[in-house]
Scaffold this active site. Structure first.
Site, PDB file in Angstrom:
ATOM      1  N   HIS A 117      32.605  57.519  68.366  1.00  0.00           N
ATOM      2  CA  HIS A 117      34.002  57.168  67.626  1.00  0.00           C
ATOM      3  C   HIS A 117      34.561  58.210  68.609  1.00  0.00           C
ATOM      4  CE1 HIS A 117      32.699  55.601  64.326  1.00  0.00           C
ATOM      5  NE2 HIS A 117      32.130  56.393  63.450  1.00  0.00           N
ATOM      6  N   HIS A 191      38.654  54.596  59.825  1.00  0.00           N
ATOM      7  CA  HIS A 191      37.777  55.037  58.915  1.00  0.00           C
ATOM      8  C   HIS A 191      36.929  55.381  57.664  1.00  0.00           C
ATOM      9  CE1 HIS A 191      32.872  56.145  58.905  1.00  0.00           C
ATOM     10  NE2 HIS A 191      32.842  55.700  60.011  1.00  0.00           N
ATOM     11  N   GLU A 327      33.967  49.344  58.318  1.00  0.00           N
ATOM     12  CA  GLU A 327      35.008  48.831  59.968  1.00  0.00           C
ATOM     13  C   GLU A 327      34.969  48.358  60.660  1.00  0.00           C
ATOM     14  OE1 GLU A 327      33.347  52.882  61.649  1.00  0.00           O
ATOM     15  OE2 GLU A 327      32.093  52.499  59.946  1.00  0.00           O
TER      16      GLU A 327
END
Length: 362
Positions: A117, A191, A327
């Site tokens: 991420h 998210h 996601e």
């Protein structure tokens, strides 16, 4: 600070207040978007984060249906990804290596030795600049961030905008735009973890999920894709017909066991352009959310690693399977997999992506 209405369209309004203060004294702003009788969202400037989303069930009972925390310490730590905009690169990059045009860039990694991420100081922990917006019948907030050259090791200065919009039909639109001054890679997602029975109400094992995908990406023990797309046929990853999550995550398939007893995988979506790709439903309460996107993949994560150490806004701890993340994104480790859809962004180009969550009850 009072919630002064800043933008309105019919019954839809956008208001703002100071929700918290960072350790360095900067205020965190919360925007509330919605109407008295419609879906309502709360968005924070910290992480460009969807902190809450209220929707009715079939009996008209309103609940927050996404996981989230109030404390800054949690949002800068264990709860950093809950509802956040993650980047520069959502999901994993193996060994923190990003090749672009023959040059390999070393980007920041977590303790695993891989980048997740966007790195340990990714976009989820940044304070974004926001302003209310109206687009047609939709109202919301646009949040902007400048990521300088070398941020977490990524090349190029990146200018990013994320827009949250609600419309009268109960649709939440999340749009992404980005430009760069040098070739780089980008991959953004939201998210949010959904629990359509209500945040903190228990597990999502009684939810059903449909994903319009003929293939998925198997992963190794560190959740890095092993390479080729594998067909879902004959596996617990075949969600082309809605399936109960609790029946799939207990399957003895080695990919399920290796991901902590659940899903943490990228599905390779059917079709191209803006289309419906997934439907999550809670049959007991009647809430459903349809997911539409322009993206080629969707990472489904069933909250396999929640262990009760994190307490949500409900005051109840999040245990295993407390929520499921949908996601929408490009594929993990694409910079090292030229056979996957490219995530390279170049000067003069504009990255654009759209995801919509449509809520209903019946």
């Amino acid at each position: 600070m009072p919630r002064d209405a800043l933008v309105s369209e019919g019954e839809l309004t956008v208001s703002q207040e100071t929700a918290a203060t960072l350790p360095d004294g900067r205020p965190v702003t919360r925007w509330t978007i919605g109407s008295p009788r419609g879906v309502t969202a709360e968005v924070l400037s910290l992480g460009a984060r969807l902190q809450a989303l209220y929707a009715p069930d079939r009996d008209g009972r309103w609940e927050n249906v996404v996981l989230g925390c109030d404390g800054v310490e949690e949002m800068l730590g264990e709860a950093a990804y809950l509802g956040a905009t993650v980047g520069r690169y959502a999901n994993r990059i193996a060994d923190g290596t990003v090749p672009v045009d023959g040059t390999t860039h070393r980007v920041a990694t977590q303790e695993t030795g891989h980048t997740l991420h966007g790195g340990p100081d990714g976009f989820a922990t940044r304070l974004w600049e926001g302003a209310p917006v109206r687009e047609g019948r939709r109202v919301g907030v646009a949040l902007r961030l400048r990521s300088p050259t070398g941020d977490q090791g990524f090349p190029g200065e990146l200018s990013v905008e994320v827009t949250y919009l609600l419309d009268p039909a109960g649709e939440l639109w999340i749009g992404y735009r980005a430009t760069t001054d040098a070739p780089t890679v980008v991959n953004f997602t939201n998210h949010a973890y959904f629990n359509l029975a209500g945040e903190g109400s228990g597990t999502v094992l009684d939810h059903t999920l449909r994903v319009d995908a003929p293939g998925y990406l198997p992963v190794d023990g560190e959740l890095i894709p092993t390479g080729p797309v594998e067909p879902v046929t004959g596996t617990p990853f075949d969600l082309r017909e809605a399936a109960v999550l609790g029946e799939r995550v207990v399957d003895g398939h080695p990919q399920i066991a290796g991901a902590g007893g659940g899903f943490d995988h990228n599905w390779v979506l059917d079709g191209h352009g803006f289309r419906r790709v997934a439907v999550l439903s809670h049959p007991a309460g009647g809430r459903s959310v349809e997911c539409f996107t322009t993206e080629p993949g969707i990472q489904v994560y069933t909250g396999n690693h929640f262990d009760g150490s994190l307490t949500g806004r409900s005051g109840r701890p999040y245990r295993k399977y407390a929520g499921v993340a949908l996601e929408t994104q490009h594929f993990p480790d694409s910079p090292n997999r030229p056979e996957y859809p490219s995530t390279v962004l170049r000067p003069g180009e504009q990255f654009r992506s759209m995801t919509v969550y449509r809520f209903s009850a019946g």
